[in-house]
Design a protein around this motif. Structure first.
Motif, PDB file in Angstrom:
ATOM      1  N   TYR A 393       0.855  -1.187   0.000  1.00 34.82           N
ATOM      2  CA  TYR A 393       0.000   0.000   0.000  1.00 34.82           C
ATOM      3  C   TYR A 393       0.891   1.237   0.000  1.00 34.82           C
ATOM      4  O   TYR A 393       1.735   1.396   0.888  1.00 34.82           O
ATOM      5  CB  TYR A 393      -0.936   0.028   1.209  1.00 34.82           C
ATOM      6  N   THR A 422      -7.271  -6.035   5.568  1.00 33.84           N
ATOM      7  CA  THR A 422      -6.461  -4.944   5.043  1.00 33.84           C
ATOM      8  C   THR A 422      -7.145  -3.621   5.373  1.00 33.84           C
ATOM      9  O   THR A 422      -8.220  -3.600   5.980  1.00 33.84           O
ATOM     10  CB  THR A 422      -6.322  -5.062   3.520  1.00 33.84           C
ATOM     11  N   ASN A 423      -6.541  -2.524   4.928  1.00 35.89           N
ATOM     12  CA  ASN A 423      -7.195  -1.228   5.112  1.00 35.89           C
ATOM     13  C   ASN A 423      -8.365  -1.050   4.165  1.00 35.89           C
ATOM     14  O   ASN A 423      -9.067  -0.040   4.224  1.00 35.89           O
ATOM     15  CB  ASN A 423      -6.191  -0.079   4.951  1.00 35.89           C
ATOM     16  N   ASN A 424      -8.578  -2.022   3.294  1.00 28.03           N
ATOM     17  CA  ASN A 424      -9.753  -2.042   2.423  1.00 28.03           C
ATOM     18  C   ASN A 424     -10.608  -3.275   2.692  1.00 28.03           C
ATOM     19  O   ASN A 424     -11.202  -3.850   1.778  1.00 28.03           O
ATOM     20  CB  ASN A 424      -9.336  -1.992   0.948  1.00 28.03           C
ATOM     21  N   ARG A 460     -14.400  -4.125   0.478  1.00 29.89           N
ATOM     22  CA  ARG A 460     -14.819  -2.940   1.230  1.00 29.89           C
ATOM     23  C   ARG A 460     -16.334  -2.823   1.081  1.00 29.89           C
ATOM     24  O   ARG A 460     -16.859  -2.820  -0.039  1.00 29.89           O
ATOM     25  CB  ARG A 460     -14.121  -1.684   0.669  1.00 29.89           C
ATOM     26  N   ARG A 536      -8.773   4.713  -2.647  1.00 30.40           N
ATOM     27  CA  ARG A 536      -9.433   4.574  -1.346  1.00 30.40           C
ATOM     28  C   ARG A 536     -10.712   5.393  -1.324  1.00 30.40           C
ATOM     29  O   ARG A 536     -10.836   6.438  -1.989  1.00 30.40           O
ATOM     30  CB  ARG A 536      -8.497   5.080  -0.240  1.00 30.40           C
TER      31      ARG A 536
END
Length: 906
Positions: A393, A422-424, A460, A536
């Motif tokens: 990332y 993950t951040n997603n 997401r 994002r």
């Protein structure tokens, strides 16, 4: 507690034997009929229920539909929990096992992969966080509801709760339901959101298509919404760029930068077809508690101002289109505070979900509301570059967040899985052995492939963030005007719905609520590169103030049927590009307009007639082309003549409807099936095309046996489209280009390929003639749409996969149905698999705001979840004929309609 290990096959065999004995087909029954009836609800006399503050009356009509009367909100929802558990606890228990990822505890080894996927999504964990954010009143109501369910469970064990628990006892399975928890109710909202999640399937399909089709070809198959022909819900209006307020009178152009600046790159999905194809299969394997995501998840709702009604007050109609289930996903109920005030503000009736307090769709003493799926794009798949147990990332290697989950299994050892995030969002590609092959690396056999290099796929989704949707349910139930209605809608975060409105003062309205993401780069149409921070989501979603709404529009009516919400060119935010294409919505618009254009008025009967309109929009477009064709084959010509003079209605007894829909199905297979990537291929039944030697007339067939044998030899795998109204739009545009490559088919051993539109249409007409000959017989006078288009109601547990005798005893049907795909009477079918009904108007209601007691409603099945109860499917035959039942609301009308009355006492 988890069930004791026992053979799944053995359990099902015992269940089948027990059901046989119960049905009187064998001797020496272990159970008596009285034992079976022991699980039926007590509906007369009185019952002591722990936790009540004062007596509660439960009045049931001839169909077992309860109306509950209480002195306090706590008592009201406690009684709702008790009564729903009486009728539907087995269903409620299975649902909470689904939302918690614990189906394996009930049904064994075969549910482990499903549980693993649901644990990866973490519905239950999100619901736990969500509960903490709810208002104090909502928590109080949820706890009261749970106390009511648990009061029922305290006195109803095993077969006294339902025949299914008794069956588990007989198999030796040591299972006892846990007490109901308020979070069990909140978690149901996650299942509701999952089934109405939007375009994730389209996102995967487009990415898979990019491996074989050009960008132009993909866009051919996903045409833009026809705003010039099919009206959006809100006609006009935009967002003030200074205040971020939506207004139908604001002519500002708004600010367009929030649409998503850069198209998600198609090549980001290149080389990961295995992962995406596996993800698609895994998505499809998750139990659809409302229905299969895709063309079937829809609904109709419209409201007409009193200016154009015979009553002088608004009329509101609603019929959500969901998967047919037994029992129905809906439970009809009335909830009444004896004294309506601030401490007990509820006097409402309508359709509820078993396992969740409150009324979801219906009316109270002042307003009525309906839902249809807005279809906003609230999900994105992200491709993650993985190496050394980390993901890339913004140029850096980032460690996954991980957790361990233990899955208990009824007939096997418990399983441990690792969930990576993950951040997603969570990594959903970990959950399938086939998609553990990432990039070009060898398969990884660990519980989570965190040591593999290559790609992973994460999800997401707005529903994985805690919200206050449960607050919105109670706020809707007690709202008394449009301002309070809109305030309630602001809390309705997921799933994003179209809310229609009417009130007793004569006002009508609409609100689009929901948590809808604002993307940076990309528009959500393709999987995005998770390593690029430009893709994002922005921190804040679309402002609630900016979401479209209408109040008393000049035209005098509002129609929502999953079409576009607002004109794309005048609205600054990206909601989705994957709308339903407006076949149903425009038909409803046209029906209303034709009725009122010369001063006519719409009655309750007119609203009901509109709900049952089964006109085929694709037939209106296509049949003129079919009738212009010169057909040499006399047998095909005989079928073609069925279409002459046909009015395009799809009644159950219609032969033209049967033939046309077979032509449509074969057209789709020929034009598109062989051109789509193999990853999109679906298993469908053989299309019964002519035998390879094509010798001899139809009369030479011996009972069609030769044709059926020939069909059986063919490969049943086809990449056939489902036939929804997106395909209506695709074909509409292609009809204007008779030389398009889409009309061309390959040469085969038995015939040369089709070279243009007319050759392919002739081919489809011939194949349809042979197919219906095999299915319905040689004599076209005996053909009917209903013989093809049948509804079978399947019990959602043993009735879907148990032994044949169990399915026979628990399931009901078939019913021959009118209606069709993307008709207003949306008895949908999937052209990829046949003509059987796969989604339905799961309920219908028409609300009269002048006199609530003159309102009408119907459920798909009945009030009861007990297979041998009188109210198991006592509404289905009425539903199939388009009939509606009286819907009593006032104290006087409810008392008059009461067949059984029971008092719940402290």
């Amino acid at each position: 507690m988890p069930a004791k290990k026992t053979s799944r096959r053995a359990r099902l065999i015992v269940i089948a034997v027990v059901l046989l004995l119960l049905a009187g087909l064998g001797g020496g029954a272990y159970w008596s009929v009285d034992t079976v009836r022991g699980s039926f609800p007590q509906t007369t006399g009185s019952l002591k229920v722990k936790g009540l503050g004062s007596p509660v009356d439960v009045k049931r009509d001839e169909h077992g539909v309860p109306q509950v009367y209480a002195d306090s909100a706590d008592d009201l929802f406690l009684a709702q929990g008790y009564v729903q558990a009486q009728d539907r606890f087995w269903e409620m228990d299975v649902r909470r096992h689904t939302t918690s990822g614990r189906l394996s505890e009930l049904f064994g080894e075969e549910q482990v992969e499903t549980d693993a996927f649901l644990r990866t999504l973490g519905w239950r964990k999100v619901a736990e966080k969500e509960y903490e954010q709810l208002s104090g009143k909502t928590k109080k109501y949820l706890r009261s509801y749970a106390r009511g369910v648990n009061a029922y469970l305290k006195d109803h064990k095993g077969s006294a709760a339902s025949v299914e628990y008794g069956m588990l006892e007989l198999t030796g399975t040591d299972y006892e339901p846990e007490p109901w928890d308020p979070i069990d109710s909140v978690a149901w909202l996650k299942a509701m959101a999952w089934d109405l999640r939007g375009n994730i399937s389209d996102e995967i399909d487009r990415a898979l298509m990019s491996s074989r089709l050009t960008k132009k070809q993909i866009e051919d198959l996903y045409p833009s919404y026809p705003y010039d022909r099919n009206k959006p819900i809100v006609e006009g209006g935009s967002v003030n760029p200074t205040t971020d307020e939506f207004s139908t009178s604001d002519s500002s152009d708004g600010q367009m930068e929030n649409r998503g600046g850069t198209q998600s790159p198609q090549d980001a999905a290149g080389g990961v077809a295995t992962q995406l194809g596996g993800v698609a299969e895994k998505l499809d394997s998750v139990p659809s508690l409302l229905g299969p995501n895709g063309t079937g998840i829809g609904s109709n709702s419209w409201v007409v101002s009193g200016e154009y009604t015979t009553t002088g007050k608004p009329l509101l109609a609603n019929d959500p289109h969901l998967a047919p289930q037994l029992p129905s996903v809906w439970y009809q109920m009335g909830l009444h505070c004896r004294q309506v005030d601030a401490s007990c503000p509820f006097d409402t009736a309508g359709f509820t979900f078993s396992g969740m307090p409150g009324v979801v769709i219906g009316h109270n003493q002042d307003i009525s509301w309906g839902f249809t799926n807005l279809g906003a794009d609230v999900t994105d798949l992200y491709l993650q570059k993985v190496s050394d147990g980390k993901y890339l990332y913004d140029g850096k290697r980032v460690p996954f967040r991980s957790r361990q989950e233990t899955i208990e299994v009824a007939d096997g050892a418990s399983r441990m899985i690792t969930v990576r995030e993950t951040n997603n969002g969570p990594v959903i590609s970990d959950r399938d052995t086939e998609i553990r092959r990432v990039g070009d690396e060898a398969p990884v056999r660990s519980a989570a492939p965190d040591r593999a290099d290559g790609y992973a796929v994460s999800l997401r989704w707005t529903a994985l963030e805690p919200s206050r949707t449960m607050d919105a349910v109670f706020e809707l139930n007690s709202a008394s005007n449009f301002k309070e209605f809109r305030k309630a809608a602001r809390d309705f975060a997921v799933p994003s719905q179209n809310l229609t409105y009417a009130d007793t003062e004569g006002n009508i309205g609409y609100q689009a609520p929901g948590r809808i993401p604002v993307r940076g780069a990309g528009d959500g149409r393709y999987p995005a590169p998770g390593w690029d921070p430009r893709y994002r989501w922005k921190q804040d979603p679309v402002p609630q103030s900016a979401l479209p709404w209408e109040y008393n529009p000049e035209r005098g009516y509002i129609v929502t049927a999953n079409q576009a919400v607002v004109d794309k060119d005048s609205y600054p935010y990206h909601l989705t590009d994957d709308w339903s294409y407006g076949a149903r919505s425009q038909r409803i618009n046209d029906l209303i307009h034709s009725k009122i254009k010369d001063g006519g008025k719409i009655s309750m009967g007119d609203m009901q007639t509109m709900q049952m309109d089964n006109s085929s929009e694709i037939a209106k477009l296509l049949v003129p082309y079919l009738l212009k064709l010169d057909i040499d084959d006399e047998y095909v010509r005989e079928a073609q003549q069925l279409l002459e003079g046909w009015d395009y209605t799809q009644d159950a007894d219609s032969a033209p409807a049967a033939y046309f829909n077979a032509v449509w199905r074969n057209l789709l297979k020929l034009a598109f099936g062989d051109k789509l990537p193999k990853e999109l291929r679906v298993k469908g039944e053989c299309l019964n095309v002519p035998p390879s030697d094509e010798s001899g007339p139809l009369d030479d067939l011996d009972g069609n046996a030769r044709l059926v044998r020939e069909c059986g030899k063919r490969d049943a795998a086809s990449a056939q489209p489902d036939g929804g109204d997106r395909w209506f739009e695709v074909v509409r545009r292609l009809l204007k280009d008779p030389a398009s490559d889409w009309w061309k088919t390959r040469n085969t051993k038995t015939r040369s390929g089709d070279k243009n539109r007319d050759e392919l249409l002739r081919h489809a007409m011939k194949d349809a003639r042979w197919e219906l000959t095999a299915k319905l017989g040689k004599d076209i006078d005996t053909w009917s749409w209903g013989r093809l288009h049948q509804l079978t109601l399947r019990n959602q547990t043993i009735g879907t996969e148990g032994p044949g005798i169990a399915r026979w005893l628990l399931n009901r049907g078939p019913w021959n149905l009118s209606g069709g795909e993307s008709a207003v009477d949306a008895t949908g079918w999937n052209a990829a698999g046949g003509y059987d009904v796969t989604w339905v108007p799961s309920m219908r209601m028409v609300v009269n705001l002048d006199d609530f007691d003159d309102s009408r409603w119907i459920n798909l099945t009945g009030a009861s979840g007990h297979a041998y109860n009188d109210h198991y499917t006592d509404q289905t035959s009425l539903w199939a004929k388009g009939e509606l039942l009286p819907w009593a609301f006032s104290d006087k009308a409810v008392e008059k309609a009461t067949d059984d009355k029971m008092a719940l006492t402290p």
